[in-house]
Scaffold this motif. Structure first.
Motif, PDB file in Angstrom:
ATOM      1  N   GLY A  41      14.406  12.869 -41.751  1.00 46.73           N
ATOM      2  CA  GLY A  41      13.920  13.921 -40.854  1.00 46.73           C
ATOM      3  C   GLY A  41      13.174  13.291 -39.701  1.00 46.73           C
ATOM      4  O   GLY A  41      13.709  12.459 -38.973  1.00 46.73           O
ATOM      5  N   SER A  42      11.899  13.636 -39.527  1.00 48.56           N
ATOM      6  CA  SER A  42      11.083  13.053 -38.462  1.00 48.56           C
ATOM      7  C   SER A  42      10.073  12.054 -39.015  1.00 48.56           C
ATOM      8  O   SER A  42       9.119  11.697 -38.335  1.00 48.56           O
ATOM      9  CB  SER A  42      10.353  14.167 -37.688  1.00 48.56           C
ATOM     10  OG  SER A  42       9.510  14.905 -38.561  1.00 48.56           O
ATOM     11  N   LYS A  43      10.284  11.579 -40.242  1.00 51.47           N
ATOM     12  CA  LYS A  43       9.331  10.685 -40.891  1.00 51.47           C
ATOM     13  C   LYS A  43       9.991   9.350 -41.218  1.00 51.47           C
ATOM     14  O   LYS A  43      11.111   9.298 -41.715  1.00 51.47           O
ATOM     15  CB  LYS A  43       8.808  11.320 -42.180  1.00 51.47           C
ATOM     16  CG  LYS A  43       7.817  10.459 -42.945  1.00 51.47           C
ATOM     17  CD  LYS A  43       7.380  11.147 -44.236  1.00 51.47           C
ATOM     18  CE  LYS A  43       6.418  10.276 -45.044  1.00 51.47           C
ATOM     19  NZ  LYS A  43       6.031  10.928 -46.315  1.00 51.47           N
ATOM     20  N   ASN A  44       9.263   8.254 -40.935  1.00 51.83           N
ATOM     21  CA  ASN A  44       9.714   6.926 -41.321  1.00 51.83           C
ATOM     22  C   ASN A  44       9.153   6.601 -42.696  1.00 51.83           C
ATOM     23  O   ASN A  44       7.949   6.729 -42.938  1.00 51.83           O
ATOM     24  CB  ASN A  44       9.243   5.880 -40.309  1.00 51.83           C
ATOM     25  CG  ASN A  44       9.823   6.106 -38.930  1.00 51.83           C
ATOM     26  OD1 ASN A  44      10.916   6.650 -38.805  1.00 51.83           O
ATOM     27  ND2 ASN A  44       9.101   5.701 -37.905  1.00 51.83           N
ATOM     28  N   THR A  45      10.003   6.176 -43.608  1.00 47.76           N
ATOM     29  CA  THR A  45       9.569   5.936 -44.974  1.00 47.76           C
ATOM     30  C   THR A  45      10.360   4.780 -45.574  1.00 47.76           C
ATOM     31  O   THR A  45      11.386   4.360 -45.032  1.00 47.76           O
ATOM     32  CB  THR A  45       9.751   7.197 -45.839  1.00 47.76           C
ATOM     33  OG1 THR A  45       9.197   6.989 -47.134  1.00 47.76           O
ATOM     34  CG2 THR A  45      11.218   7.563 -45.965  1.00 47.76           C
ATOM     35  N   ILE A  46       9.886   4.253 -46.686  1.00 43.61           N
ATOM     36  CA  ILE A  46      10.572   3.157 -47.378  1.00 43.61           C
ATOM     37  C   ILE A  46      11.596   3.741 -48.349  1.00 43.61           C
ATOM     38  O   ILE A  46      11.300   4.685 -49.082  1.00 43.61           O
ATOM     39  CB  ILE A  46       9.556   2.274 -48.131  1.00 43.61           C
ATOM     40  CG1 ILE A  46       8.605   1.592 -47.132  1.00 43.61           C
ATOM     41  CG2 ILE A  46      10.277   1.217 -48.964  1.00 43.61           C
ATOM     42  CD1 ILE A  46       7.500   0.803 -47.796  1.00 43.61           C
TER      43      ILE A  46
ATOM     44  N   ASP B 214       9.454   1.243 -36.568  1.00 46.85           N
ATOM     45  CA  ASP B 214      10.006   2.494 -36.038  1.00 46.85           C
ATOM     46  C   ASP B 214      11.442   2.302 -35.561  1.00 46.85           C
ATOM     47  O   ASP B 214      12.286   3.195 -35.719  1.00 46.85           O
ATOM     48  CB  ASP B 214       9.133   3.001 -34.885  1.00 46.85           C
ATOM     49  CG  ASP B 214       7.728   3.367 -35.329  1.00 46.85           C
ATOM     50  OD1 ASP B 214       7.555   3.723 -36.509  1.00 46.85           O
ATOM     51  OD2 ASP B 214       6.804   3.296 -34.502  1.00 46.85           O
ATOM     52  N   LEU B 215      11.719   1.137 -35.002  1.00 52.23           N
ATOM     53  CA  LEU B 215      13.069   0.842 -34.515  1.00 52.23           C
ATOM     54  C   LEU B 215      14.063   0.753 -35.656  1.00 52.23           C
ATOM     55  O   LEU B 215      15.136   1.368 -35.633  1.00 52.23           O
ATOM     56  CB  LEU B 215      13.039  -0.463 -33.723  1.00 52.23           C
ATOM     57  CG  LEU B 215      14.383  -0.991 -33.198  1.00 52.23           C
ATOM     58  CD1 LEU B 215      14.926  -0.071 -32.116  1.00 52.23           C
ATOM     59  CD2 LEU B 215      14.224  -2.412 -32.664  1.00 52.23           C
ATOM     60  N   VAL B 216      13.711  -0.026 -36.705  1.00 53.47           N
ATOM     61  CA  VAL B 216      14.664  -0.239 -37.794  1.00 53.47           C
ATOM     62  C   VAL B 216      14.853   1.025 -38.624  1.00 53.47           C
ATOM     63  O   VAL B 216      15.923   1.236 -39.213  1.00 53.47           O
ATOM     64  CB  VAL B 216      14.215  -1.415 -38.682  1.00 53.47           C
ATOM     65  CG1 VAL B 216      13.145  -1.010 -39.686  1.00 53.47           C
ATOM     66  CG2 VAL B 216      15.404  -2.041 -39.397  1.00 53.47           C
ATOM     67  N   ALA B 217      13.824   1.890 -38.675  1.00 57.85           N
ATOM     68  CA  ALA B 217      13.977   3.151 -39.408  1.00 57.85           C
ATOM     69  C   ALA B 217      15.092   3.991 -38.791  1.00 57.85           C
ATOM     70  O   ALA B 217      15.880   4.613 -39.508  1.00 57.85           O
ATOM     71  CB  ALA B 217      12.661   3.925 -39.406  1.00 57.85           C
TER      72      ALA B 217
END
Length: 259
Positions: A166-171, A60-63
């Protein structure tokens, strides 16, 4: 428009700043968490849940650090997001005491897992009703993306690039990577344009002084406390096109004059 944070105290933000954030919904620079991931409070190296919990937090931090917003990011633990409003619930406690990890621990974990390491500070704030909030302030830097360098907890895997859409963490996939790496190219602004003037006015109003330096001397001035300016909504540095050469726009908090 992003303003670089200068880490001058144990707490990089204040309760007033937290209060102002509470009116905002999750976004590409803001992530609310009700509590630490399950297993995080165990703190035992032989507990697989602890590694999974640390990896979840670091993801979550790196995203946020890889976000294309170009703004400072905030990862906040101890706040429940009800979509329409946010409730401060406080982070869990261990043995009756607030569970506290020093910022240096988080820095070590991040440095071991990511290349290059993200730039951030962690602090804990106590509200007037005694609840404790854990808060990461993530500073965007030009040296990114931050790539996972080793596997951790079944969550992070070598070579991954996590970012926030947006509000989503993704690869990050191919198109995402193309935009990210293009972000390393400077945004060249002709001298004397309206865009340059507005950026100067903004930083002056925020209490920052501005200077323009040749690109080859940028690193030296960063050591002196200056920070490059990103064009709003991008991770691209603002370079001003002069007659025959370019200069980098740099800012830092105005120095107090000695009486």
């Amino acid at each position: 428009m992003p303003v670089p944070i200068k880490w001058r105290s144990a707490a990089p933000v204040t309760l007033d700043k937290l209060t102002s954030l509470l009116v905002e919904s999750e976004s590409d620079y803001l992530d609310w968490k009700k509590d630490w991931p399950r297993g995080f409070l165990d703190g035992k190296k032989d507990n697989p849940d602890w590694d999974k919990a640390r990896a979840t937090m670091l993801k979550d931090l790196v995203a946020l650090a890889n976000s294309e917003s170009g703004r400072q990011g905030y990862l906040v633990y101890g706040v429940q997001d009800h979509k329409a409003w946010r409730e401060v619930v406080g982070i869990n406690q261990a043995d009756g005491q607030t569970y506290k990890i020093d910022d240096a621990d988080f820095q070590t974990w991040a440095a071991n897992i990511f290349n290059p390491p993200p730039a951030f500070r962690y602090c804990q704030l106590k509200t007037i009703d005694g609840k404790t909030v854990g808060l990461f302030v993530v500073n965007p830097v030009s040296g990114y993306p931050h790539v996972v360098r080793q596997n951790m907890g079944g969550v992070l895997f070598e070579g991954q690039i996590w970012f926030r859409r947006g509000s989503k963490n993704t690869i990050a996939l191919h198109d995402d990577l193309e935009r990210i790496f293009k972000g390393s190219e400077p945004f060249r602004i002709p001298k004397g344009t309206e865009m340059q003037r507005k950026m100067q006015e903004f930083y002056n109003e925020q209490g920052y002084e501005i200077t323009y330096k040749r690109p080859e001397s940028k690193d030296y001035h960063i050591i002196q406390g200056w920070q490059p300016v990103y064009v709003p909504g991008t991770r691209r540095e603002a370079w001003i096109m002069m007659s025959g050469f370019d200069v980098v726009m740099l800012v830092r908090p105005k120095q107090k004059k000695e009486e």
